[in-house]
Design a protein around this motif. Sequence first.
Motif, PDB file in Angstrom:
ATOM      1  N   ILE A  62       9.773 -30.381  30.960  1.00  0.00           N
ATOM      2  CA  ILE A  62      10.652 -31.067  30.001  1.00  0.00           C
ATOM      3  C   ILE A  62      11.163 -30.096  28.941  1.00  0.00           C
ATOM      4  N   SER A 122      14.107 -27.841  29.774  1.00  0.00           N
ATOM      5  CA  SER A 122      15.395 -28.463  30.083  1.00  0.00           C
ATOM      6  C   SER A 122      16.087 -28.881  28.786  1.00  0.00           C
ATOM      7  N   TYR A 128      17.028 -31.676  26.701  1.00  0.00           N
ATOM      8  CA  TYR A 128      16.623 -33.074  26.619  1.00  0.00           C
ATOM      9  C   TYR A 128      17.065 -33.679  25.300  1.00  0.00           C
ATOM     10  N   PHE A 148      14.340 -33.382  35.295  1.00  0.00           N
ATOM     11  CA  PHE A 148      13.849 -34.729  35.031  1.00  0.00           C
ATOM     12  C   PHE A 148      13.131 -35.298  36.240  1.00  0.00           C
ATOM     13  N   MET A 157      11.145 -40.856  32.214  1.00  0.00           N
ATOM     14  CA  MET A 157      11.702 -39.765  33.021  1.00  0.00           C
ATOM     15  C   MET A 157      12.440 -40.289  34.254  1.00  0.00           C
ATOM     16  N   VAL A 204      13.464 -38.836  25.868  1.00  0.00           N
ATOM     17  CA  VAL A 204      12.658 -37.777  26.471  1.00  0.00           C
ATOM     18  C   VAL A 204      11.718 -37.167  25.427  1.00  0.00           C
ATOM     19  N   GLN A 210      15.775 -41.375  32.939  1.00  0.00           N
ATOM     20  CA  GLN A 210      16.635 -40.216  32.684  1.00  0.00           C
ATOM     21  C   GLN A 210      17.133 -39.592  33.989  1.00  0.00           C
TER      22      GLN A 210
END
Length: 173
Positions: free
Chosen positions: A49, A52, A54, A140, A116, A58, A119
Motif C-alpha cells: 500500500i 502505491s 493511495y 491494490f 482494498m 486506503v 479500491q
Amino acid sequence: MLPPPPRQPPPQARAARGAVSLQRAFLRGPLGVLRLLQLLAGAAFWITIATSRYQGPVHFALFVSVLFWLLTLALYFLTLLGKQELVPVLGSRWLVVNVAHDLLAAALYGAAMGVMIGQTRSHSYCNLKDYQMSCAYHAFLAAAVCGGLCLGLYLLSALYGGCRHCQGEREVA
C-alpha cells in the motif's frame, strides 16, 4: 587500601529478576510460526500500500496494517523472550490477551481487505492491455490478497489460542 568489592546477589536471584531466556518452545510451536507468518504478510500488506499512490479509505487499511504489525511484533518478542510479566495487569492472562489481539486483528483486517477490494474494483478500468497511464490496480489487488492472507492467519491463531484456553492452558508456549 582499596575498599572491599560490593556484594553481589546470588546467581539464582539475578537469574530470576532480570534474565532473558529464549522460549524455544514458542519459537518452534504453531503460534510462533503463525506470528512470523503474520509479520511477513502484514509487512507485505502495508509495504504494498505504502509504495502505491493511495488516497481516501486506503489510509484506514494502511493504519490497520501498520498498527497490527507493530502490536504483533511486540507480542512476538515479549513471548519469545518470556517477558510478558512486563505488561501491567494483562501479563498474567497472556494467552487471553493473544486471542483477543488475534480476533481484533482479524476483524480489522477483514475491514481493510474490504476497503482494498473496493479500491481494486474502482481502479479496474486501468487493467486494460493498452492502458498507458500509471495505475494502482495491481498494487491494490496485491494488497487485497495480502489482507485476506492476514485475516486467515489471525483467525487461525485465534482458533489455536482459543482451543488451548478451553483445554485449560494458561501459557502461550
